[in-house]
Motif scaffolding. Structure first.
Motif, PDB file in Angstrom:
ATOM      1  N   THR A   1       0.841  -1.206   0.000  1.00  0.00           N
ATOM      2  CA  THR A   1       0.000   0.000   0.000  1.00  0.00           C
ATOM      3  C   THR A   1       0.874   1.254   0.000  1.00  0.00           C
ATOM      4  O   THR A   1       0.500   2.271  -0.571  1.00  0.00           O
ATOM      5  N   GLY A   2       2.069   1.170   0.620  1.00  0.00           N
ATOM      6  CA  GLY A   2       2.984   2.317   0.595  1.00  0.00           C
ATOM      7  C   GLY A   2       3.386   2.650  -0.846  1.00  0.00           C
ATOM      8  O   GLY A   2       3.346   3.812  -1.259  1.00  0.00           O
ATOM      9  N   ASP A   3       3.744   1.621  -1.632  1.00  0.00           N
ATOM     10  CA  ASP A   3       4.114   1.851  -3.044  1.00  0.00           C
ATOM     11  C   ASP A   3       2.932   2.423  -3.827  1.00  0.00           C
ATOM     12  O   ASP A   3       3.085   3.334  -4.647  1.00  0.00           O
TER      13      ASP A   3
ATOM     14  N   ASP B   1       2.258  -6.290   1.914  1.00  0.00           N
ATOM     15  CA  ASP B   1       3.441  -5.623   2.469  1.00  0.00           C
ATOM     16  C   ASP B   1       3.002  -4.241   2.961  1.00  0.00           C
ATOM     17  O   ASP B   1       2.670  -3.375   2.161  1.00  0.00           O
ATOM     18  N   GLY B   2       2.962  -4.068   4.281  1.00  0.00           N
ATOM     19  CA  GLY B   2       2.534  -2.775   4.821  1.00  0.00           C
ATOM     20  C   GLY B   2       1.028  -2.648   4.927  1.00  0.00           C
ATOM     21  O   GLY B   2       0.498  -1.552   5.109  1.00  0.00           O
ATOM     22  N   TYR B   3       0.331  -3.738   4.808  1.00  0.00           N
ATOM     23  CA  TYR B   3      -1.121  -3.804   4.932  1.00  0.00           C
ATOM     24  C   TYR B   3      -1.474  -5.195   5.419  1.00  0.00           C
ATOM     25  O   TYR B   3      -0.890  -6.147   4.916  1.00  0.00           O
ATOM     26  N   PRO B   4      -2.377  -5.383   6.382  1.00  0.00           N
ATOM     27  CA  PRO B   4      -3.114  -4.358   7.115  1.00  0.00           C
ATOM     28  C   PRO B   4      -2.257  -3.709   8.194  1.00  0.00           C
ATOM     29  O   PRO B   4      -1.307  -4.300   8.680  1.00  0.00           O
TER      30      PRO B   4
HETATM   31  P1  AMP Z   1       5.384   2.139   3.792  1.00  0.00           P
HETATM   32  O1  AMP Z   1       5.962   2.256   2.428  1.00  0.00           O
HETATM   33  O2  AMP Z   1       4.655   0.839   3.997  1.00  0.00           O
HETATM   34  O3  AMP Z   1       6.365   2.436   4.886  1.00  0.00           O
HETATM   35  O4  AMP Z   1       4.256   3.271   3.895  1.00  0.00           O
HETATM   36  C1  AMP Z   1       4.575   4.653   3.787  1.00  0.00           C
HETATM   37  C2  AMP Z   1       3.443   5.510   4.321  1.00  0.00           C
HETATM   38  O5  AMP Z   1       2.253   5.262   3.550  1.00  0.00           O
HETATM   39  C3  AMP Z   1       3.030   5.205   5.762  1.00  0.00           C
HETATM   40  O6  AMP Z   1       3.828   5.897   6.706  1.00  0.00           O
HETATM   41  C4  AMP Z   1       1.582   5.687   5.755  1.00  0.00           C
HETATM   42  O7  AMP Z   1       1.502   7.087   5.801  1.00  0.00           O
HETATM   43  C5  AMP Z   1       1.100   5.241   4.390  1.00  0.00           C
HETATM   44  N1  AMP Z   1       0.569   3.855   4.398  1.00  0.00           N
HETATM   45  C6  AMP Z   1       1.077   2.777   3.752  1.00  0.00           C
HETATM   46  N2  AMP Z   1       0.342   1.672   3.975  1.00  0.00           N
HETATM   47  C7  AMP Z   1      -0.662   2.064   4.794  1.00  0.00           C
HETATM   48  C8  AMP Z   1      -1.748   1.388   5.415  1.00  0.00           C
HETATM   49  N3  AMP Z   1      -1.955   0.056   5.237  1.00  0.00           N
HETATM   50  N4  AMP Z   1      -2.593   2.106   6.203  1.00  0.00           N
HETATM   51  C9  AMP Z   1      -2.422   3.435   6.396  1.00  0.00           C
HETATM   52  N5  AMP Z   1      -1.405   4.130   5.861  1.00  0.00           N
HETATM   53  C10 AMP Z   1      -0.530   3.465   5.060  1.00  0.00           C
END
Ligand code: AMP
Length: 216
Positions: free
Chosen positions: A31-33, A84-87
């Motif tokens: 979800t981050g990507d 990856d990064g969810y939930p």
């Molecule tokens: P990440 O790349 O997974 O470190 O995500 C980077 C940023 O994207 C996080 O710090 C959040 O602001 C947002 N984000 C990514 N995935 C989520 C998620 N599942 N729920 C809420 N915010 C998310």
């Protein structure tokens, strides 16, 4: 097989997911990507998410779950998925159950990557990627063999994530502890959680994950 990689920012979820994609042809759903792509394309979701991400806070459950739902809808049923990064919240975990059921999938494993949090800031603040192919590097741990040239594709442009600075990383850690770590017991109750030591070398972590998946 559908699996979740769970762990604080910098635990190595993205690195390990990329290896699983390469080895098993699975699909990484980060979800981050997706959010970073939305920010870059200035879509309505991106415009809403940008400031929240820059602060290191969490984007709304509805937004991220809708992104996951759309990706799964477009994916062939036989392709395994790595979340990856969810939930990242209890509500997202509930929403994921519903989304998986809707697409005829089930959750096979949750792999928690455990790490020493003091090390994480160092890991995150030093990391960067090739702007062309996305290969990951680090100022202290993994520089390209020829400095300034990507080992993988020969690219010479690199980028760092805007939220990979110390202040934002601290907020992301707080969010992880408060909202994401508490979803583990939910999966533990189902008996599907495995743990790996994320402080081990990258190859050792991959090996541990392979062993877990072979038994799943
Ligand atoms: P990440 O790349 O997974 O470190 O995500 C980077 C940023 O994207 C996080 O710090 C959040 O602001 C947002 N984000 C990514 N995935 C989520 C998620 N599942 N729920 C809420 N915010 C998310």
């Amino acid at each position: 097989m559908n699996i979740i990689l769970l762990g604080p920012p910098g635990a190595g979820k993205g690195t390990q997911a990329a290896r699983l994609v390469e080895r098993h042809g699975m699909r990484q759903l980060s979800t981050g990507d997706m959010l970073r792509a939305a920010v870059a394309a200035q879509t309505p979701v991106g415009l809403e998410a940008k400031a929240i991400m820059d602060r290191g806070e969490l984007v709304s459950d509805e937004i991220v779950s809708a992104l996951i739902d759309a990706e799964l809808a477009a994916l062939a049923p036989g392709v395994g998925v790595i979340f990856d990064g969810y939930p990242r919240t209890a509500e997202q975990a509930v929403q994921l159950d519903a989304i998986l059921a809707k697409h005829g999938r089930k959750l096979d494993r949750v792999i928690e990557i455990g790490v020493d949090e003091d090390e994480l800031v160092h890991r995150i603040v030093g990391r960067y990627t090739c702007a062309t192919c996305g290969e990951g590097y680090h100022d202290d741990f993994k520089q390209p063999k020829l400095l300034g040239t990507c080992d993988k594709c020969g690219g010479t442009t690199f980028k760092r994530r805007k939220d990979d600075n110390e202040e934002t990383v601290r907020t992301r850690m707080v969010e992880y502890r408060a909202k994401t770590a508490p979803i583990l017991p939910l999966y533990e109750a189902r008996g599907i959680v495995s743990r790996v030591d994320g402080m081990a070398p990258i190859d050792a972590v991959s090996g541990a994950i392979e062993t877990i998946l072979a038994k799943a």
